[in-house]
Design an enzyme around this catalytic site. Structure first.
Site, PDB file in Angstrom:
ATOM      1  N   CYS A  84       3.588   1.039  -2.236  1.00 14.78           N
ATOM      2  CA  CYS A  84       3.808   0.701  -0.823  1.00 14.78           C
ATOM      3  C   CYS A  84       3.624   1.869   0.126  1.00 14.78           C
ATOM      4  O   CYS A  84       2.988   1.722   1.185  1.00 14.78           O
ATOM      5  CB  CYS A  84       5.178   0.072  -0.633  1.00 14.78           C
ATOM      6  SG  CYS A  84       6.587   1.168  -0.985  1.00 14.78           S
ATOM      7  N   HIS A 123      11.127   0.647   0.040  1.00 14.66           N
ATOM      8  CA  HIS A 123       9.885  -0.052   0.386  1.00 14.66           C
ATOM      9  C   HIS A 123       9.494   0.273   1.820  1.00 14.66           C
ATOM     10  O   HIS A 123      10.337   0.332   2.711  1.00 14.66           O
ATOM     11  CB  HIS A 123      10.055  -1.564   0.221  1.00 14.66           C
ATOM     12  CG  HIS A 123       8.810  -2.328   0.543  1.00 14.66           C
ATOM     13  ND1 HIS A 123       7.650  -2.167  -0.172  1.00 14.66           N
ATOM     14  CD2 HIS A 123       8.539  -3.228   1.526  1.00 14.66           C
ATOM     15  CE1 HIS A 123       6.711  -2.953   0.346  1.00 14.66           C
ATOM     16  NE2 HIS A 123       7.223  -3.595   1.376  1.00 14.66           N
ATOM     17  N   ASP A 138       2.330  -5.733   6.016  1.00 17.68           N
ATOM     18  CA  ASP A 138       2.724  -5.120   4.750  1.00 17.68           C
ATOM     19  C   ASP A 138       1.653  -5.412   3.708  1.00 17.68           C
ATOM     20  O   ASP A 138       1.465  -6.555   3.302  1.00 17.68           O
ATOM     21  CB  ASP A 138       4.074  -5.697   4.304  1.00 17.68           C
ATOM     22  CG  ASP A 138       4.600  -5.064   3.024  1.00 17.68           C
ATOM     23  OD1 ASP A 138       3.940  -4.162   2.488  1.00 17.68           O
ATOM     24  OD2 ASP A 138       5.679  -5.480   2.556  1.00 17.68           O
TER      25      ASP A 138
END
Length: 290
Positions: A84, A123, A138
């Site tokens: 991420c 995250h 995302d």
């Protein structure tokens, strides 16, 4: 969502030195270069199709660097993916260079976490403004990365090229949910507080070094296509067909691993003998557990 929950921001300066031509070639983008919602939607979809989620660097004991030059070298020039912090920071540089206003956010993962358990913030996600609207973007949540922007608006079901998503309020924070097999499942919980590079470097260091980190002992790889999601967890390769069934098969040799990583996930694998050793270790661990 109430407007007071969305901090106002100034456009971020495009100082990352991002090579847009190389990035667009990597993801196959030939469209407009203006900061519109259509541009954002197309980039997010193509990014998840072209740059797979993967944690080979932590698994192999290799460093994970989050500066723009290192991210471009790894994921654009060398044909790798990332997790991420790498994925969303790379995209944030691209979006800022195009003129989007972008803020980095961070979340506690809820996916497959027992109810009542509290996980560390681990995250990264993005808040992107297009005109008067704010969107959640995302490209780094692995097997359930949203393939389209999600408007920062509570309790509204929003379609993406894959699953529907929604935002709900939970104990004063925001929670992202995806509809999976007709059930709303929570992915993560976050606030609109901005996080910066030193924060992400600390979170990433934890994932790369803490003995309890999943990324040090297991393999996770994911990529989307127009009509499916591919996922690899250790030795199990799963194909989720959009709106349909899922198929699984087990990888039983290093050669099968390499074929899947190169052909299904389209990864250019790192040139190190440690890779085959790590893949064989996963195979042996799976056999011992049976």
């Amino acid at each position: 969502m109430p407007s007071q929950l969305i901090p106002q921001q100034e456009p971020a300066p495009a100082t990352s030195g991002i090579d847009l031509d190389a990035y667009f070639q990597r993801i196959g983008y030939t469209g407009d270069r203006t900061p519109t919602l259509e541009t954002l939607r197309t980039l997010q979809r193509l990014h998840t199709e072209s740059i797979p989620f993967e944690n080979l660097n932590p698994l192999l004991g290799l460093p994970v660097l989050l500066d723009s030059e290192s991210l471009q070298q790894k994921m654009v020039q060398r044909g790798r993916g990332g997790y991420c912090f790498e994925q969303n920071r790379l995209l944030s540089f691209v979006l800022q260079t195009l003129g989007f206003r972008v803020r980095g956010l961070a979340a506690r993962v809820l996916w497959n976490v027992p109810e009542g358990s509290v996980k560390a913030i681990s995250h990264m996600l993005l808040q992107v403004e297009v005109g008067p609207e704010s969107y959640l973007v995302d490209v780094g949540f692995g097997g359930l990365s949203p393939t389209g922007p999600v408007r920062l608006e509570l309790n509204t079901v929003q379609e993406t090229p894959h699953e529907p998503f929604r935002l709900i309020e939970s104990n004063g924070e925001l929670e992202v949910q995806a509809e999976v097999r007709n059930e709303w499942r929570s992915l993560y919980r976050f606030t609109l507080r901005e996080f910066l590079l030193p924060d992400y470097e600390m979170f990433s260091y934890y994932l790369c070094s803490h003995p309890n980190s999943y990324f040090l002992r297991s393999l996770a790889v994911a990529r989307t296509t127009v009509d499916r999601r591919y996922g690899l967890r250790d030795t199990v390769l799963t194909t989720h067909h959009l709106g349909g069934e899922s198929e699984q098969r087990e990888l039983r040799s290093v050669a099968e691993f390499r074929t899947a990583l190169e052909e299904i996930f389209r990864l250019t694998l790192p040139d190190t003998p440690d890779l085959d050793k790590a893949l064989q270790k996963l195979i042996d661990q799976t056999a011992e557990e049976k």
